[in-house]
Design a protein around this motif. Structure first.
Motif, PDB file in Angstrom:
ATOM      1  N   PHE A 215       0.925  -1.011  -0.031  1.00 56.73           N
ATOM      2  CA  PHE A 215      -0.046   0.106   0.006  1.00 56.73           C
ATOM      3  C   PHE A 215       0.873   1.268  -0.034  1.00 56.73           C
ATOM      4  N   ALA A 216       0.229   2.216  -0.513  1.00 54.30           N
ATOM      5  CA  ALA A 216       1.296   3.600  -0.654  1.00 54.30           C
ATOM      6  C   ALA A 216       0.347   4.696  -0.985  1.00 54.30           C
ATOM      7  N   SER A 217       0.899   5.843  -0.743  1.00 57.53           N
ATOM      8  CA  SER A 217      -0.008   7.173  -1.162  1.00 57.53           C
ATOM      9  C   SER A 217       0.047   7.301  -2.450  1.00 57.53           C
ATOM     10  N   GLU A 218       1.166   7.025  -3.369  1.00 57.21           N
ATOM     11  CA  GLU A 218       1.103   7.170  -4.875  1.00 57.21           C
ATOM     12  C   GLU A 218       1.710   5.818  -5.346  1.00 57.21           C
ATOM     13  N   THR A 219       1.620   5.944  -6.495  1.00 61.78           N
ATOM     14  CA  THR A 219       1.983   4.892  -7.516  1.00 61.78           C
ATOM     15  C   THR A 219       3.350   4.916  -7.703  1.00 61.78           C
ATOM     16  N   CYS A 220       4.198   6.130  -7.736  1.00 63.99           N
ATOM     17  CA  CYS A 220       5.439   6.120  -7.923  1.00 63.99           C
ATOM     18  C   CYS A 220       6.155   5.420  -6.737  1.00 63.99           C
ATOM     19  N   ALA A 221       5.693   5.063  -5.610  1.00 61.72           N
ATOM     20  CA  ALA A 221       6.263   4.377  -4.609  1.00 61.72           C
ATOM     21  C   ALA A 221       6.185   2.877  -4.924  1.00 61.72           C
ATOM     22  N   LEU A 222       5.042   2.337  -5.615  1.00 62.64           N
ATOM     23  CA  LEU A 222       5.055   1.038  -6.096  1.00 62.64           C
ATOM     24  C   LEU A 222       6.016   0.774  -7.188  1.00 62.64           C
ATOM     25  N   ASP A 223       6.256   1.841  -8.091  1.00 60.03           N
ATOM     26  CA  ASP A 223       7.272   1.657  -9.227  1.00 60.03           C
ATOM     27  C   ASP A 223       8.742   1.393  -8.412  1.00 60.03           C
ATOM     28  N   ALA A 224       8.834   2.310  -7.355  1.00 54.41           N
ATOM     29  CA  ALA A 224      10.255   2.315  -6.862  1.00 54.41           C
ATOM     30  C   ALA A 224      10.633   1.055  -6.063  1.00 54.41           C
ATOM     31  N   VAL A 225       9.516   0.047  -5.808  1.00 56.34           N
ATOM     32  CA  VAL A 225       9.826  -1.082  -5.354  1.00 56.34           C
ATOM     33  C   VAL A 225       9.393  -2.307  -6.341  1.00 56.34           C
ATOM     34  N   GLY A 226       9.287  -2.076  -7.414  1.00 54.98           N
ATOM     35  CA  GLY A 226       9.013  -3.082  -8.346  1.00 54.98           C
ATOM     36  C   GLY A 226       7.423  -3.876  -8.284  1.00 54.98           C
ATOM     37  N   ALA A 227       6.766  -3.020  -7.745  1.00 56.51           N
ATOM     38  CA  ALA A 227       5.434  -3.734  -7.345  1.00 56.51           C
ATOM     39  C   ALA A 227       4.344  -3.087  -8.489  1.00 56.51           C
ATOM     40  N   GLU A 228       3.582  -4.030  -9.131  1.00 55.63           N
ATOM     41  CA  GLU A 228       2.730  -3.840 -10.081  1.00 55.63           C
ATOM     42  C   GLU A 228       1.527  -3.059  -9.338  1.00 55.63           C
ATOM     43  N   PHE A 229       0.925  -2.109 -10.125  1.00 55.00           N
ATOM     44  CA  PHE A 229      -0.298  -1.511  -9.492  1.00 55.00           C
ATOM     45  C   PHE A 229      -1.625  -2.431  -9.704  1.00 55.00           C
ATOM     46  N   ILE A 230      -2.237  -2.506  -8.790  1.00 53.91           N
ATOM     47  CA  ILE A 230      -3.639  -3.382  -8.905  1.00 53.91           C
ATOM     48  C   ILE A 230      -4.552  -2.563  -8.854  1.00 53.91           C
ATOM     49  N   ARG A 231      -4.856  -1.595  -7.896  1.00 52.80           N
ATOM     50  CA  ARG A 231      -5.892  -0.598  -8.070  1.00 52.80           C
ATOM     51  C   ARG A 231      -5.756   0.230  -6.707  1.00 52.80           C
ATOM     52  N   ASP A 232      -6.795   1.396  -7.031  1.00 59.40           N
ATOM     53  CA  ASP A 232      -6.719   2.484  -5.793  1.00 59.40           C
ATOM     54  C   ASP A 232      -7.763   1.777  -4.684  1.00 59.40           C
ATOM     55  N   VAL A 233      -7.500   2.154  -3.426  1.00 60.66           N
ATOM     56  CA  VAL A 233      -8.151   1.684  -2.256  1.00 60.66           C
ATOM     57  C   VAL A 233      -9.695   2.658  -2.627  1.00 60.66           C
ATOM     58  N   LEU A 234     -10.606   2.349  -2.470  1.00 57.69           N
ATOM     59  CA  LEU A 234     -11.806   3.032  -2.712  1.00 57.69           C
ATOM     60  C   LEU A 234     -12.121   3.712  -1.565  1.00 57.69           C
ATOM     61  N   PRO A 235     -12.451   5.028  -1.808  1.00 57.79           N
ATOM     62  CA  PRO A 235     -13.028   5.914  -0.607  1.00 57.79           C
ATOM     63  C   PRO A 235     -13.961   5.066   0.448  1.00 57.79           C
ATOM     64  N   GLY A 236     -13.606   5.113   1.628  1.00 51.27           N
ATOM     65  CA  GLY A 236     -14.424   4.437   2.586  1.00 51.27           C
ATOM     66  C   GLY A 236     -14.092   2.922   2.704  1.00 51.27           C
ATOM     67  N   GLU A 237     -13.328   2.325   1.915  1.00 51.07           N
ATOM     68  CA  GLU A 237     -12.929   0.986   1.860  1.00 51.07           C
ATOM     69  C   GLU A 237     -11.919   0.709   2.834  1.00 51.07           C
ATOM     70  N   ILE A 238     -11.946  -0.509   3.394  1.00 49.43           N
ATOM     71  CA  ILE A 238     -11.041  -1.156   4.419  1.00 49.43           C
ATOM     72  C   ILE A 238     -10.448  -2.386   3.614  1.00 49.43           C
ATOM     73  N   VAL A 239      -9.086  -2.628   3.328  1.00 46.10           N
ATOM     74  CA  VAL A 239      -8.392  -3.692   2.820  1.00 46.10           C
ATOM     75  C   VAL A 239      -7.272  -4.350   3.929  1.00 46.10           C
ATOM     76  N   THR A 240      -7.727  -5.615   4.046  1.00 50.23           N
ATOM     77  CA  THR A 240      -6.890  -6.264   5.079  1.00 50.23           C
ATOM     78  C   THR A 240      -6.126  -7.494   4.370  1.00 50.23           C
ATOM     79  N   VAL A 241      -4.779  -7.523   4.566  1.00 50.30           N
ATOM     80  CA  VAL A 241      -3.883  -8.593   4.093  1.00 50.30           C
ATOM     81  C   VAL A 241      -3.613  -9.385   5.160  1.00 50.30           C
ATOM     82  N   THR A 242      -3.871 -10.818   5.024  1.00 47.21           N
ATOM     83  CA  THR A 242      -3.303 -11.698   5.923  1.00 47.21           C
ATOM     84  C   THR A 242      -2.564 -13.001   5.334  1.00 47.21           C
TER      85      THR A 242
END
Length: 478
Positions: A215-242
């Motif tokens: 997770f990151a504030s901007e996609t440029c941070a995903l690029d910096a660590v070699g991560a592929e953009f999946i999608r934006d977290v929606l306004p009001g959404e909670i995403v949990t990773v386990t």
């Protein structure tokens, strides 16, 4: 020229309050270094303090390790410090604060130890009911270690966790109480949770790299660590990773959204995109619109680096007037830069920018910048161009005039400190010493991000998406 307006000691530059980054690497590979490079990519969102907290889910005691301090990312984190931080879940934060709250205690991430274990939180934004919530907690015995509203959020999550079955449920219950702007990344010993406020003021994106979720504030941070953009977290959404996967709660999502339009105009890096909109494309469009709204005969279009460059290119593309670089920017002015005395204050701009005299001499210049706050810096840059031999300097601003403060995580000051309050465009033009001045109009803002996308333009229009606080709560943001 009104020297009282042009010699204001407070910084002219606007600041985003912070940037957040989080990662859950199921393989436990390079988690800490990924956070480091992610924060490095987000450094533009906050230059006063930063921090990293990590949790090792495989360890026998699931210990959380953290380090934070005042300074830039590369100042705070040495190789020796990074080596001591290991784990497969981690969060990071870069912060800028307004006057009075720039202390190490207010640096993030916040790490709380409570009866259910450990909780880490990184927050971008600002709550409008933070004082009310803080007082309620204090009357029930809470003792605060910081002055930031992020600690209020953390306390509410911790307390709600005592009465529900999971951390993500506690985050959801806390969201029902807090009001304002927040993009959160919460770390428990076994989970990484991201949440965005229902209006979506601040950006938050989700990416994936092999067996790691980011997770990151901007996609440029995903690029910096070699991560592929999946999608934006929606306004009001909670995403949990386990370890069992990625889970989404959209029960608090609604259509009443209010993205910060200034993210596209100024704050975000031009190589980022969020909510389906390219930041670079938005700034090109702003320049094109400016060329139509405020045409002028000139020899060269230049941008004030860095955020003015793309808009200047757009102006050039639309007008046919050549685009050029008139400034050299010093990128090595960090937090330790000593501000000059009153008699030497002109130096503060010249240290950051210098004019290429051969480029501007004897030319009519169109100077594109993203905004004018108090007018101090703009006047000095106009003066530098004319001192370098420019025949004319026509200022074009790729945003409307600031007339109202922001309560949602941007340090736009109170109205009495904004040059556009109480002054006409012509008066501001005279105060800057420019030959003409033109702003982007409010009506053109939807064209920057696409018709139908809802956004907040309260700093320009005064139309706040929620009732602003009765007292000024700015300056203690997360």
């Amino acid at each position: 020229m009104n020297n009282n307006n042009l010699n204001h000691e407070i910084s002219e530059e606007l600041h985003e309050e912070c940037g957040v980054f989080g990662i859950y690497d199921l393989d436990g590979n390079d988690t800490t270094s990924s956070i480091y490079y992610g924060l490095f990519a987000l450094q533009h969102r906050g230059q006063e303090s930063c921090g990293i907290a990590v949790s090792d889910t495989e360890g026998p005691k699931r210990k959380v390790l953290s380090h934070k301090d005042m300074g830039l990312v590369n100042e705070v984190f040495t190789p020796e410090i990074l080596e001591k931080l290991s784990g497969d879940i981690g969060i990071g934060h870069v912060r800028y604060s307004t006057a009075g709250s720039s202390t190490r205690e207010n640096a993030q991430p916040l790490v709380l130890n409570y009866v259910k274990g450990t909780l880490g939180i990184a927050h971008n934004g600002n709550l409008i009911n933070a004082l009310e919530l803080r007082e309620e907690l204090e009357y029930t015995g809470a003792i605060f270690q910081t002055t930031i509203d992020s600690e209020v959020i953390a306390y509410h999550i911790a307390r709600e966790r005592l009465n529900c079955g999971s951390v993500e449920q506690a985050v959801a219950r806390a969201m029902d109480k807090i009001k304002g702007a927040y993009s959160l990344i919460v770390m428990s010993p076994r989970k990484l949770i991201a949440a965005r406020d229902p209006l979506g003021f601040k950006p938050l994106v989700l990416g994936k790299r092999e067996n790691a979720y980011v997770f990151a504030s901007e996609t440029c941070a995903l690029d910096a660590v070699g991560a592929e953009f999946i999608r934006d977290v929606l306004p009001g959404e909670i995403v949990t990773v386990t370890r069992d996967g990625v889970f989404s709660d959209t029960s608090r999502c609604n259509q009443n959204e209010a993205r910060c339009i200034f993210e596209y105009i100024y704050f975000a890096r031009p190589d980022s995109s969020f909510d389906g909109v390219s930041v670079y494309g938005s700034r090109i469009m702003a320049g094109r619109i400016l060329a139509k709204l405020h045409p002028v005969e000139a020899d060269l279009v230049v941008g004030v680096p860095d955020s003015g460059n793309a808009a200047a290119l757009g102006y050039s593309m639309e007008s046919g007037i050549p685009y050029g670089n008139a400034f050299v920017k010093n990128n090595y002015v960090g937090r330790t830069f000593i501000k000059p005395k009153q008699s030497q204050r002109e130096t503060s701009v010249k240290i950051k920018l210098n004019v290429l005299k051969d480029i501007v001499k004897d030319k009519r210049i169109i100077m594109i910048d993203d905004s004018i706050v108090r007018g101090t810096t703009s006047a000095r840059i106009v003066g530098m161009l004319k001192a370098a031999g420019a025949k004319e300097v026509h200022v074009r601003i790729s945003s409307p005039a600031f007339k109202h403060p922001c309560y949602f995580g941007t340090d736009i000051p109170s109205g009495d400190q904004l040059i556009a309050n109480g002054h006409t465009v012509e008066e501001i033009n005279n105060m800057l010493g420019s030959d003409s001045l033109g702003y982007l109009d409010i009506e053109s803002l939807p064209n920057l991000i696409g018709e139908g996308m809802k956004f907040c333009d309260a700093c320009f229009s005064g139309n706040y998406p929620m009732e602003p606080p009765t007292q000024d709560i700015r300056g203690e943001q997360g």
